[in-house]
Motif scaffolding. Structure first.
Motif, PDB file in Angstrom:
ATOM      1  N   LEU A 158       0.832  -1.211  -0.102  1.00 19.48           N
ATOM      2  CA  LEU A 158       0.080   0.221  -0.155  1.00 19.48           C
ATOM      3  C   LEU A 158       0.829   1.227  -0.041  1.00 19.48           C
ATOM      4  CD1 LEU A 158      -2.950   0.931  -0.098  1.00 19.48           C
ATOM      5  CD2 LEU A 158      -2.943   1.227   2.520  1.00 19.48           C
ATOM      6  N   ALA A 159       2.063   1.262   0.611  1.00 14.67           N
ATOM      7  CA  ALA A 159       2.937   2.454   0.486  1.00 14.67           C
ATOM      8  C   ALA A 159       3.137   2.772  -0.800  1.00 14.67           C
ATOM      9  CB  ALA A 159       4.406   1.907   1.196  1.00 14.67           C
ATOM     10  N   ASP A 160       3.467   1.614  -1.662  1.00 16.51           N
ATOM     11  CA  ASP A 160       3.831   2.039  -3.231  1.00 16.51           C
ATOM     12  C   ASP A 160       2.620   2.593  -3.895  1.00 16.51           C
ATOM     13  OD1 ASP A 160       6.530   0.739  -3.417  1.00 16.51           O
ATOM     14  OD2 ASP A 160       5.532  -0.973  -2.990  1.00 16.51           O
ATOM     15  N   ILE A 161       1.406   2.202  -3.646  1.00 17.59           N
ATOM     16  CA  ILE A 161       0.318   2.470  -4.154  1.00 17.59           C
ATOM     17  C   ILE A 161      -0.056   4.044  -3.747  1.00 17.59           C
ATOM     18  CG2 ILE A 161      -2.203   2.454  -4.083  1.00 17.59           C
ATOM     19  CD1 ILE A 161      -1.862  -0.560  -3.973  1.00 17.59           C
ATOM     20  N   ILE A 162       0.255   4.438  -2.752  1.00 13.17           N
ATOM     21  CA  ILE A 162       0.015   5.903  -2.015  1.00 13.17           C
ATOM     22  C   ILE A 162       1.014   6.633  -2.834  1.00 13.17           C
ATOM     23  CG2 ILE A 162      -0.151   7.305  -0.158  1.00 13.17           C
ATOM     24  CD1 ILE A 162      -1.813   4.992   1.245  1.00 13.17           C
ATOM     25  N   MET A 163       2.314   6.138  -2.639  1.00 10.10           N
ATOM     26  CA  MET A 163       3.395   7.163  -3.182  1.00 10.10           C
ATOM     27  C   MET A 163       3.215   7.435  -4.511  1.00 10.10           C
ATOM     28  SD  MET A 163       6.314   8.499  -2.307  1.00 10.10           S
ATOM     29  CE  MET A 163       7.104   7.794  -0.891  1.00 10.10           C
ATOM     30  N   ILE A 164       2.778   6.229  -5.320  1.00  4.86           N
ATOM     31  CA  ILE A 164       2.758   6.494  -7.083  1.00  4.86           C
ATOM     32  C   ILE A 164       1.407   7.507  -7.239  1.00  4.86           C
ATOM     33  CG2 ILE A 164       2.191   5.563  -8.988  1.00  4.86           C
ATOM     34  CD1 ILE A 164       4.995   5.226  -8.155  1.00  4.86           C
ATOM     35  N   SER A 165       0.579   7.369  -6.346  1.00  8.26           N
ATOM     36  CA  SER A 165      -0.724   8.074  -6.555  1.00  8.26           C
ATOM     37  C   SER A 165      -0.343   9.669  -6.313  1.00  8.26           C
ATOM     38  CB  SER A 165      -1.738   7.868  -5.551  1.00  8.26           C
ATOM     39  OG  SER A 165      -2.120   6.574  -5.823  1.00  8.26           O
ATOM     40  N   ASN A 166       0.546  10.001  -5.199  1.00  7.81           N
ATOM     41  CA  ASN A 166       0.996  11.398  -4.784  1.00  7.81           C
ATOM     42  C   ASN A 166       1.963  11.887  -6.090  1.00  7.81           C
ATOM     43  OD1 ASN A 166      -0.777  11.302  -2.788  1.00  7.81           O
ATOM     44  ND2 ASN A 166       0.948  10.871  -1.195  1.00  7.81           N
ATOM     45  N   LEU A 167       2.801  11.123  -6.575  1.00  9.27           N
ATOM     46  CA  LEU A 167       3.948  11.359  -7.229  1.00  9.27           C
ATOM     47  C   LEU A 167       3.235  11.895  -8.865  1.00  9.27           C
ATOM     48  CD1 LEU A 167       6.950   9.129  -6.692  1.00  9.27           C
ATOM     49  CD2 LEU A 167       6.779  11.618  -6.701  1.00  9.27           C
ATOM     50  N   THR A 168       2.145  11.004  -9.004  1.00  5.08           N
ATOM     51  CA  THR A 168       1.467  11.198 -10.436  1.00  5.08           C
ATOM     52  C   THR A 168       1.230  12.715 -10.871  1.00  5.08           C
ATOM     53  OG1 THR A 168       0.533   9.127 -10.392  1.00  5.08           O
ATOM     54  CG2 THR A 168      -0.199  10.566 -11.599  1.00  5.08           C
ATOM     55  N   LEU A 169       0.562  13.558  -9.817  1.00  2.00           N
ATOM     56  CA  LEU A 169       0.406  14.588  -9.948  1.00  2.00           C
ATOM     57  C   LEU A 169       1.637  15.441 -10.178  1.00  2.00           C
ATOM     58  CD1 LEU A 169      -1.339  17.423 -10.123  1.00  2.00           C
ATOM     59  CD2 LEU A 169      -1.072  17.612  -7.237  1.00  2.00           C
ATOM     60  N   GLY A 170       2.467  15.192  -9.474  1.00  2.00           N
ATOM     61  CA  GLY A 170       3.935  15.951  -9.687  1.00  2.00           C
ATOM     62  C   GLY A 170       4.456  15.717 -11.247  1.00  2.00           C
ATOM     63  N   PHE A 171       4.381  14.213 -11.586  1.00  2.00           N
ATOM     64  CA  PHE A 171       5.047  14.097 -12.674  1.00  2.00           C
ATOM     65  C   PHE A 171       4.207  14.777 -14.070  1.00  2.00           C
ATOM     66  CE2 PHE A 171       7.997  11.304 -10.733  1.00  2.00           C
ATOM     67  CZ  PHE A 171       8.873  10.977 -11.749  1.00  2.00           C
ATOM     68  N   ASN A 172       2.725  14.721 -13.636  1.00  2.00           N
ATOM     69  CA  ASN A 172       1.906  15.240 -14.584  1.00  2.00           C
ATOM     70  C   ASN A 172       2.045  16.873 -14.981  1.00  2.00           C
ATOM     71  OD1 ASN A 172       0.431  13.001 -15.850  1.00  2.00           O
ATOM     72  ND2 ASN A 172      -0.759  13.037 -14.159  1.00  2.00           N
ATOM     73  N   ARG A 173       2.162  17.535 -13.913  1.00  2.00           N
ATOM     74  CA  ARG A 173       2.365  18.875 -13.753  1.00  2.00           C
ATOM     75  C   ARG A 173       3.333  19.777 -13.699  1.00  2.00           C
ATOM     76  NH1 ARG A 173      -2.837  21.050 -14.366  1.00  2.00           N
ATOM     77  NH2 ARG A 173      -1.496  22.728 -15.382  1.00  2.00           N
ATOM     78  N   LEU A 174       4.201  19.139 -12.840  1.00  2.00           N
ATOM     79  CA  LEU A 174       5.493  20.025 -12.444  1.00  2.00           C
ATOM     80  C   LEU A 174       6.810  19.272 -12.755  1.00  2.00           C
ATOM     81  CD1 LEU A 174       4.225  21.026  -8.799  1.00  2.00           C
ATOM     82  CD2 LEU A 174       4.584  22.590 -10.689  1.00  2.00           C
ATOM     83  N   ARG A 188      12.957   5.339 -12.340  1.00  2.00           N
ATOM     84  CA  ARG A 188      12.914   3.838 -12.857  1.00  2.00           C
ATOM     85  C   ARG A 188      11.695   3.345 -11.938  1.00  2.00           C
ATOM     86  NH1 ARG A 188      13.185   0.378  -8.744  1.00  2.00           N
ATOM     87  NH2 ARG A 188      15.109   1.242  -8.129  1.00  2.00           N
ATOM     88  N   TYR A 189      11.477   3.668 -10.620  1.00  2.00           N
ATOM     89  CA  TYR A 189      10.488   3.404  -9.784  1.00  2.00           C
ATOM     90  C   TYR A 189       9.113   3.736 -10.275  1.00  2.00           C
ATOM     91  CZ  TYR A 189       7.530   3.432  -5.399  1.00  2.00           C
ATOM     92  OH  TYR A 189       6.654   3.429  -4.469  1.00  2.00           O
ATOM     93  N   PHE A 190       8.997   5.017 -10.644  1.00  2.00           N
ATOM     94  CA  PHE A 190       7.630   5.607 -11.036  1.00  2.00           C
ATOM     95  C   PHE A 190       7.313   4.998 -12.099  1.00  2.00           C
ATOM     96  CE2 PHE A 190       5.428   8.721 -13.172  1.00  2.00           C
ATOM     97  CZ  PHE A 190       4.045   8.911 -12.569  1.00  2.00           C
ATOM     98  N   TRP A 191       8.268   4.972 -13.188  1.00  2.00           N
ATOM     99  CA  TRP A 191       7.880   4.407 -14.602  1.00  2.00           C
ATOM    100  C   TRP A 191       7.485   2.837 -14.662  1.00  2.00           C
ATOM    101  CZ3 TRP A 191       5.623   7.990 -17.138  1.00  2.00           C
ATOM    102  CH2 TRP A 191       6.178   9.235 -17.083  1.00  2.00           C
ATOM    103  N   THR A 192       8.129   2.105 -13.812  1.00  2.00           N
ATOM    104  CA  THR A 192       7.828   0.686 -13.464  1.00  2.00           C
ATOM    105  C   THR A 192       6.500   0.469 -13.130  1.00  2.00           C
ATOM    106  OG1 THR A 192      10.227   0.324 -13.552  1.00  2.00           O
ATOM    107  CG2 THR A 192       8.775  -1.170 -12.709  1.00  2.00           C
ATOM    108  N   LEU A 193       6.183   1.219 -11.989  1.00  2.00           N
ATOM    109  CA  LEU A 193       5.010   0.787 -11.486  1.00  2.00           C
ATOM    110  C   LEU A 193       3.648   1.451 -12.288  1.00  2.00           C
ATOM    111  CD1 LEU A 193       5.345   1.347  -7.572  1.00  2.00           C
ATOM    112  CD2 LEU A 193       5.472  -0.745  -9.177  1.00  2.00           C
ATOM    113  N   VAL A 194       3.718   2.638 -12.777  1.00  2.00           N
ATOM    114  CA  VAL A 194       2.633   3.355 -13.373  1.00  2.00           C
ATOM    115  C   VAL A 194       2.327   2.184 -14.658  1.00  2.00           C
ATOM    116  CG1 VAL A 194       2.872   5.563 -12.725  1.00  2.00           C
ATOM    117  CG2 VAL A 194       3.971   5.085 -14.995  1.00  2.00           C
ATOM    118  N   ASN A 195       3.183   1.570 -15.005  1.00  2.00           N
ATOM    119  CA  ASN A 195       2.931   0.471 -16.179  1.00  2.00           C
ATOM    120  C   ASN A 195       2.690  -0.917 -15.668  1.00  2.00           C
ATOM    121  OD1 ASN A 195       3.430   2.420 -18.864  1.00  2.00           O
ATOM    122  ND2 ASN A 195       5.319   2.795 -17.774  1.00  2.00           N
TER     123      ASN A 195
END
Length: 419
Positions: A158-174, A188-195
């Protein structure tokens, strides 16, 4: 009764429960026709969350609000779920990284993002503090991920799920590529998990921001044109509350038609900026003969202009790392101009006070107005257009491009490139 989530499909906090549901084999339905700022202000919604925050999960036992609590509830619906780890210490580490994702990542992304989109007063020092805190957090995360595929253990929690959910706004907009490249293990971590299939089903295709959004003026609540009575006016003022962070984020995330940049309307130029940037980056030896010569072969004086800049307050540059951070912050805020500019910034001197001088290539014959309007650092420098018919000025351009040392008789402390 099915589990019903009150949120829009692009709510970053709603992502947490929906991704957890995919991993837990739990069916969670999004409420139909949910409108942020409307649906969450109805009497019916306020009964399940009196402060109107989104998301809220309706369960057979009653409503649950706060996104991390909702995600925990959904994850625990699967007996023996691996989403909390396999031991007491792993359970504690999952909670640790959930708190880290909220307090160090999400909070600082929002402190940077919300003022830029006009839902809070924009203060440059506050933005610098938010970026600095976010970089510190990402550095810690990057160090951890250098030797770990996931935050805890050897599978998604669940830590990964919440971390990626929070990072998504950052990667999308900032968080542009130039920003995140400092944190390769986070990338590497972000792009691995979102896929991963369970993430991708909820998030869809994630695209990284190409630039930081320009600063917009703070939005004011609308007022009626002619209030009939003073009492009515008071009531309106009372209800015209400042937009909540969730509403601000969702309004910013909603697709909007993209305005044409005036520079895109200029006549085509024979100079292809990306080709020059590629030549600069790929030249490792004989820099003067290859890169500098190549620059002048490509340069189009009709389509581009060159500018020198000198920092106005060099006497304040008494501490080396503070001066370097100042220049780094300037280049970060120039990210909105990446498509239209190339720059070199030199920090000069072996002893304080250090001098800061720069060379910039801009599309068009003037410094683009949107850069002047949106990057406050511009007014901290004196700007002078380069006269390329003057051989002395042209040689100065050559030396700044190649980081020539000594420069104007002094040692270089550092040279930074914007490309």
């Amino acid at each position: 009764m099915a589990l019903v989530l009150h949120a829009t499909s692009n709510n970053k906090n709603g992502y947490k429960a929906l991704i957890a549901a995919e991993y837990s084999g739990v069916k969670v339905e999004l409420v139909k026709d949910f409108q942020m700022g409307v649906s969450n202000k109805t009497p019916e919604f306020l009964k399940i969350n009196p402060i109107g925050k989104v998301p809220v999960l309706e369960t057979p036992e009653g409503p649950v609000f706060e996104s991390n609590a909702i995600a925990r509830y959904v994850a625990r619906l699967k007996p023996g779920t691996p989403l909390f780890g396999s031991s007491l210490i792993e359970h504690a580490l999952v909670d640790q990284w959930i708190d880290f994702a909220a307090l160090e990542i999400d909070a600082n992304i929002l402190r940077w993002f919300i003022p830029r989109i006009g839902f809070a007063v924009y203060l440059p020092p506050a933005e610098e503090a938010a970026i600095s805190s976010l970089k510190r957090a990402l550095t810690a995360l990057n160090t951890h991920l250098a030797s770990n595929t996931y935050l805890v253990g050897h599978s998604v929690t669940l830590a990964d799920i919440i971390m990626i959910s929070n990072l998504t706004l950052g990667f999308n907009r900032l968080l542009t590529k130039s920003f995140t490249s400092e944190f390769p293990h986070v990338e590497r971590y972000f792009w691995t998990l979102v896929n991963q299939p369970n993430f991708h089903k909820i998030l869809g295709e994630v695209k990284q921001a190409e630039s930081v959004p320009p600063v917009q003026s703070a939005k004011k609540p609308s007022q009626p044109k002619e209030p009939a009575k003073k009492e009515a006016k008071k009531e309106v003022t009372k209800e015209a509350a400042k937009p909540k962070v969730e509403e601000a984020v969702e309004e910013a995330e909603a697709p909007k038609p993209k305005a044409k940049n005036p520079l895109d309307l200029l006549p085509p130029s024979k100079m292809i900026l990306d080709e020059w940037k590629k030549l600069y980056s790929n030249t490792k030896t004989n820099f003067r003969e290859v890169a500098v010569k190549g620059f002048w072969d490509m340069y189009d004086p009709d389509g581009y202009s060159l500018w020198f800049c000198d920092y106005k307050y060099n006497d304040e540059n008494t501490v080396s790392f503070v001066t370097l951070n100042k220049v780094g912050g300037f280049l970060q805020r120039m990210d909105l101009a990446r498509k239209y500019a190339f720059g070199k910034m030199l920090v000069i001197g072996s002893d304080p006070p250090f001098k800061v001088k720069g060379l910039w290539l801009f599309r068009g014959q003037e410094i683009p107005q949107f850069i002047i309007d949106e990057c406050y650092d511009m007014e901290l420098y004196d700007w002078r257009k380069v006269d390329i018919t003057d051989e002395d000025q042209k040689e100065r351009v050559n030396q700044m491009i190649e980081d020539h040392e000594p420069f104007e008789g002094e040692a270089l402390l550092d040279a930074k490139c914007f490309k």
